[in-house]
Design a protein around this motif. Structure first.
Motif, PDB file in Angstrom:
ATOM      1  N   ASN A 374       0.752  -1.261   0.221  1.00  0.00           N
ATOM      2  CA  ASN A 374       0.050  -0.066   0.013  1.00  0.00           C
ATOM      3  C   ASN A 374       0.816   1.356   0.005  1.00  0.00           C
ATOM      4  OD1 ASN A 374      -2.260   1.252  -0.006  1.00  0.00           O
ATOM      5  ND2 ASN A 374      -2.742   1.236   2.174  1.00  0.00           N
ATOM      6  N   TRP A 381       4.284  -0.465   7.436  1.00  0.00           N
ATOM      7  CA  TRP A 381       2.816  -1.175   7.327  1.00  0.00           C
ATOM      8  C   TRP A 381       2.547  -1.967   8.899  1.00  0.00           C
ATOM      9  CZ3 TRP A 381       0.542  -5.844   7.487  1.00  0.00           C
ATOM     10  CH2 TRP A 381      -0.902  -5.953   7.064  1.00  0.00           C
ATOM     11  N   PHE A 418      -3.210  -6.669  -0.515  1.00  0.00           N
ATOM     12  CA  PHE A 418      -2.153  -6.184  -1.060  1.00  0.00           C
ATOM     13  C   PHE A 418      -1.158  -7.434  -1.767  1.00  0.00           C
ATOM     14  CE2 PHE A 418      -3.415  -3.447   2.446  1.00  0.00           C
ATOM     15  CZ  PHE A 418      -3.921  -2.286   1.677  1.00  0.00           C
TER      16      PHE A 418
END
Length: 435
Positions: A374, A381, A418
Motif C-alpha cells: 500500500n 505497514w 495487497f
C-alpha cells in the motif's frame, strides 16, 4: 504422622539421608499398622562432599538390610555435578535437584505415587521465615503437605508428600532415643554457613503457636489473591491483557497473575528459581509505553509484549529463518515448526505460476523491509496496522521478484488485498500448503 495422605496399597519412594528426621519417618512407616513397608523404596543420595557421608549411608544401609527394606543408593560423581552446574552454581540447588531427580527416576521405574520427604514442624517454620525475608511470590507459605517438584533436567513432575509437619525436632529426637534407632548428624548443620542454618539456631526463641497462626493467616490471604488471579486469567481467556493488567494497583496480585500465567502455560519452572526482581522487571516492562518488547527469560524462552498482548515463546521462533524453493525442490520441507508441501486445487493455502519461481519463505525483516505494501515499506505497514511481534516473525512468501505472494494467517486477512498473487497462467498453477 498424617498417614491419611497416603493410599494403603500404592507404592511410594522415601527420601532418607540417615539424619534424625528421615530415620524417624522410615522407622514409623516400618512399624505402621496401616502401611505395608513392602510398598516403599528407600532412596539415599551420597554427595561425597563430607568425610562422614559414608557413615550416614552405612546407617541407612544397615537399617534397611536388617529389615529387608528395598533400598537404592546413589553416589554423586564429579561428572554429574558438572552436568547440573549448567542449571545452577549454587550447591544447595544442585544437591536438591540431584536428590529429587533420583526420586523422579525411581518413582517412575516402580510406578510410585510420589516421594515422602521428612520435613517437620521446625522445617515448616524455617521455610516461612525465609519466605518472609525474600518477600517473593510463593504457592504456599511454609511447607505444603502435598506439592510438586518439576525436574528441569528430566522434564518430569513428581508428587511430594510431607506427613511430619506437625512433629517437632524435639519429639523426633526423643522418639529415636527411646526406640534406639541409630541416626547421623550432618556436621554442616552445626556451622551457620547457610541462611537456613542461621535461622535454625535462632528458632528456639520463637513462639511456635503464634508463628503457626501467622502462617495460617498468610495462607488464607494468599489463597484469596490466587483466586482473584485465577478469575482474572479466566476472564481474559488465559491471557494477560496489558491495559487491564496495568490498572491493578496491588503489586503482589500482579506478581501472582504473572506466576499463574506461566503455570497455566506449563512453563512455571522458567521462573520458579528466578530472583524476585525478575517478576518486578516483567511488571515494569508491561507498564512501559513501548508497544513492542522482548524480555529474555533464559536462552530458550522469551516473554513478548506486543501492544495489548503478552506471549511466552520459544526463542527459535524469533530467529530469522529463510528457505528457497524451486520447481526441483523435493517436498515436503520444514520451515521452523511448519511443513511446506504440494497442495491441490480443492485444498491449498496459496498458489503461484511458473514465472514466479523460485519462491522464498522467510521471517527475516531485512528481506521483508524491501517489500512495499500500500505504497509503504512493510515495516511501516506493520506499525500502522499494529501487527504483533509474533505475526511479524511468522512466515511470509516472496516470489523471485521479491513480491509478497502469501502471508501467515496472523496477518493474512489484513494484508490479503495487497498480495501480488495474480493467476494469469490459468493452466500452469502450482498449489502449496504450509501447515
Amino acid at each position: 504422622m498424617d498417614t491419611k495422605l497416603l493410599k494403603q496399597n500404592e507404592k511410594y519412594v522415601i527420601g532418607v539421608s540417615g539424619g534424625p528426621d528421615s530415620m524417624f519417618l522410615l522407622d514409623n512407616i516400618y512399624h505402621s499398622s496401616e502401611l505395608d513397608i513392602n510398598n516403599f523404596i528407600v532412596c539415599l543420595v551420597n554427595y561425597q562432599k563430607r568425610e562422614d557421608s559414608n557413615h550416614d549411608e552405612q546407617i541407612v544401609v544397615e537399617y534397611c538390610q536388617k529389615r529387608n527394606i528395598k533400598l537404592h543408593v546413589k553416589k554423586v560423581t564429579v561428572q554429574e555435578y558438572q552436568q547440573y552446574q549448567v542449571l545452577s552454581h549454587n550447591f544447595q540447588r544442585i544437591a536438591r535437584d540431584l536428590r529429587y531427580d533420583l526420586f523422579c527416576q525411581i518413582s517412575e521405574k516402580y510406578h510410585c505415587q510420589g516421594v515422602l520427604i521428612a520435613h517437620n514442624l521446625t522445617d515448616h517454620i524455617e521455610t516461612y521465615i525465609l519466605q518472609k525475608q525474600r518477600n517473593g511470590i510463593v504457592e504456599h507459605y511454609g511447607l505444603n503437605q502435598n506439592s510438586y517438584y518439576y525436574s528441569q533436567m528430566l522434564g518430569t513432575k513428581l508428587n511430594v508428600f510431607r506427613i511430619m509437619l506437625k512433629i517437632t525436632r524435639e519429639e523426633i529426637i526423643e522418639y529415636l532415643l527411646h526406640q534406639q534407632v541409630n541416626y547421623a548428624i550432618d556436621s554442616t548443620n552445626i556451622l551457620a554457613i547457610y541462611n537456613r542454618n542461621i535461622i535454625r539456631n535462632e528458632i528456639q526463641q520463637i513462639n511456635l503457636q503464634d508463628m503457626l497462626l501467622e502462617i495460617d493467616q498468610k495462607n488464607k490471604e494468599n489463597e484469596q489473591l490466587k483466586l482473584i488471579a485465577k478469575n482474572y486469567l479466566i476472564d481474559n481467556f488465559g491471557q494477560i491483557s496489558v491495559p487491564n493488567f496495568n490498572v491493578i494497583n496491588n503489586f503482589k496480585l500482579q506478581k501472582i497473575i504473572i506466576f499463574n500465567y506461566f503455570k497455566n502455560n506449563n512453563v512455571v519452572h522458567l521462573i520458579s528459581h528466578k530472583k524476585r526482581r525478575f517478576l518486578d522487571e516483567i511488571i515494569k516492562e508491561l507498564k512501559s509505553p513501548k508497544p513492542n518488547l522482548i524480555l529474555n527469560i533464559n536462552a530458550d524462552y522469551a516473554l513478548i509484549k506486543s501492544y495489548d498482548n503478552v506471549d511466552i515463546i520459544n526463542n527459535d521462533l524469533l530467529k530469522p529463518t529463510t528457505i528457497q524453493i524451486s520447481s526441483k525442490t523435493n517436498l515436503p520441507v520444514k520451515w521452523q515448526e511448519n511443513t511446506i508441501n504440494w497442495g491441490t486445487k480443492n485444498k491449498h493455502f496459496f498458489k503461484i505460476t511458473a514465472t514466479q519461481w523460485p519462491i522464498t519463505i522467510t521471517n527475516d525483516l531485512l528481506l521483508l523491509n524491501k517489500i512495499i505494501v500500500n505504497k509503504m515499506p512493510l515495516n511501516r505497514w506493520f506499525i500502522k496496522n499494529k501487527v504483533s511481534l509474533l505475526a511479524r516473525k511468522s512466515y511470509f512468501v516472496l516470489d523471485k521478484n521479491n513480491h509478497l505472494i502469501y502471508a501467515n494467517n496472523l496477518v493474512s486477512l489484513k494484508i490479503n488485498e495487497f498480495i501480488n498473487n495474480t493467476c494469469l497462467e490459468k493452466h500452469n498453477l502450482f498449489f502449496f500448503m504450509i501447515k
